[in-house]
Write a protein that holds these residues in place. Structure first.
Motif, short mmCIF file in Angstrom:
data_model
loop_
_atom_site.label_atom_id
_atom_site.label_comp_id
_atom_site.label_asym_id
_atom_site.label_seq_id
_atom_site.Cartn_x
_atom_site.Cartn_y
_atom_site.Cartn_z
N GLU A 1 139.81 44.52 31.01
CA GLU A 1 140.75 44.50 29.89
C GLU A 1 141.66 45.72 29.90
O GLU A 1 142.86 45.62 29.65
N CYS A 2 141.11 46.88 30.21
CA CYS A 2 141.89 48.12 30.22
C CYS A 2 142.99 48.12 31.29
O CYS A 2 144.06 48.67 31.07
N TYR A 3 142.70 47.52 32.43
CA TYR A 3 143.63 47.61 33.56
C TYR A 3 144.29 46.28 33.94
O TYR A 3 144.96 46.21 34.96
N GLY A 4 144.10 45.26 33.13
CA GLY A 4 144.77 43.98 33.37
C GLY A 4 144.32 43.27 34.63
O GLY A 4 145.12 42.61 35.29
N ILE A 5 143.05 43.41 34.96
CA ILE A 5 142.50 42.75 36.14
C ILE A 5 141.73 41.51 35.67
O ILE A 5 140.88 41.62 34.78
N PRO A 6 142.01 40.36 36.24
CA PRO A 6 141.27 39.16 35.83
C PRO A 6 139.77 39.34 36.16
O PRO A 6 139.43 39.75 37.27
N PRO A 7 138.89 39.06 35.20
CA PRO A 7 137.45 39.22 35.44
C PRO A 7 136.97 38.43 36.65
O PRO A 7 136.08 38.89 37.38
N SER A 8 137.57 37.29 36.91
CA SER A 8 137.15 36.48 38.06
C SER A 8 137.45 37.21 39.37
O SER A 8 136.68 37.10 40.34
N LEU B 1 138.95 53.43 40.42
CA LEU B 1 137.58 53.95 40.35
C LEU B 1 137.34 55.11 41.32
O LEU B 1 136.25 55.67 41.33
N ASP B 2 138.35 55.44 42.11
CA ASP B 2 138.25 56.52 43.08
C ASP B 2 137.06 56.30 44.04
O ASP B 2 136.20 57.16 44.21
N ILE B 3 137.04 55.09 44.61
CA ILE B 3 136.02 54.75 45.60
C ILE B 3 136.72 54.28 46.86
O ILE B 3 137.86 53.80 46.80
N PRO B 4 136.09 54.44 48.03
CA PRO B 4 136.74 53.99 49.26
C PRO B 4 136.80 52.47 49.33
O PRO B 4 135.94 51.78 48.79
N GLU B 5 137.82 51.95 50.00
CA GLU B 5 137.94 50.51 50.22
C GLU B 5 137.03 50.16 51.41
O GLU B 5 137.42 50.35 52.55
N TYR B 6 135.86 49.68 51.11
CA TYR B 6 134.93 49.30 52.18
C TYR B 6 135.47 48.09 52.91
O TYR B 6 136.19 47.28 52.32
N PRO B 7 135.11 47.92 54.18
CA PRO B 7 135.52 46.71 54.87
C PRO B 7 134.91 45.49 54.19
O PRO B 7 133.83 45.58 53.64
N HIS B 8 135.60 44.37 54.26
CA HIS B 8 135.15 43.14 53.61
C HIS B 8 133.92 42.62 54.21
O HIS B 8 133.16 42.63 54.84
N GLN C 1 143.71 48.16 44.11
CA GLN C 1 143.87 48.67 42.75
C GLN C 1 142.54 49.17 42.19
O GLN C 1 142.47 50.27 41.63
N VAL C 2 141.49 48.39 42.34
CA VAL C 2 140.16 48.76 41.84
C VAL C 2 139.67 50.02 42.55
O VAL C 2 139.15 50.95 41.91
N ALA C 3 139.85 50.08 43.87
CA ALA C 3 139.41 51.25 44.63
C ALA C 3 140.12 52.50 44.14
O ALA C 3 139.49 53.56 43.98
N GLU C 4 141.41 52.40 43.89
CA GLU C 4 142.16 53.56 43.41
C GLU C 4 141.76 53.95 41.99
O GLU C 4 141.57 55.14 41.70
N LEU D 1 137.52 40.53 39.79
CA LEU D 1 136.55 41.61 39.92
C LEU D 1 135.23 41.04 40.42
O LEU D 1 134.59 41.60 41.31
N SER D 2 134.86 39.91 39.90
CA SER D 2 133.64 39.23 40.36
C SER D 2 133.75 38.86 41.83
O SER D 2 132.79 39.03 42.59
N ASN D 3 134.92 38.37 42.24
CA ASN D 3 135.15 38.05 43.66
C ASN D 3 134.95 39.28 44.53
O ASN D 3 134.37 39.19 45.62
N LEU D 4 135.44 40.41 44.08
CA LEU D 4 135.30 41.65 44.85
C LEU D 4 133.84 42.08 44.94
O LEU D 4 133.37 42.52 45.99
N ILE D 5 133.12 41.95 43.85
CA ILE D 5 131.72 42.37 43.82
C ILE D 5 130.87 41.49 44.72
O ILE D 5 130.01 41.98 45.45
#
Length: 67
Positions: free
Chosen positions: A30-37, A60-67, A55-58, A39-43
């Motif tokens: 909600e804070c960053y306008g990211i669809p919950p679905s 949360l200041d986490i590295p973009e791990y390989p898929h 966007q999420v990596a930036e 974020l779930s896909n990324l997790i």
């Protein structure tokens, strides 16, 4: 609880960082306008969601791990 898709390493990094920030997934979305679905896909790694991955990596200041 049986999961269809296991949590990816990037997903665990997201969950860990959100816990450190004491923020749940819904509030973060909600804070960053990211669809919950997305974020779930990324997790769970069910979709690439490349736009939101960066966007999420930036945010949360986490590295973009390989898929």
């Amino acid at each position: 609880m049986n999961r269809k898709q296991p949590v990816t390493s990037f997903g665990w990094a997201i969950k860990q960082r959100l816990a450190e920030l004491q923020m749940d997934q819904q509030t973060f979305c909600e804070c960053y306008g990211i669809p919950p679905s997305r974020l779930s896909n990324l997790i769970n790694g069910t979709r690439k969601a490349a736009r939101y991955r960066k966007q999420v990596a930036e945010l949360l200041d986490i590295p973009e791990y390989p898929h």
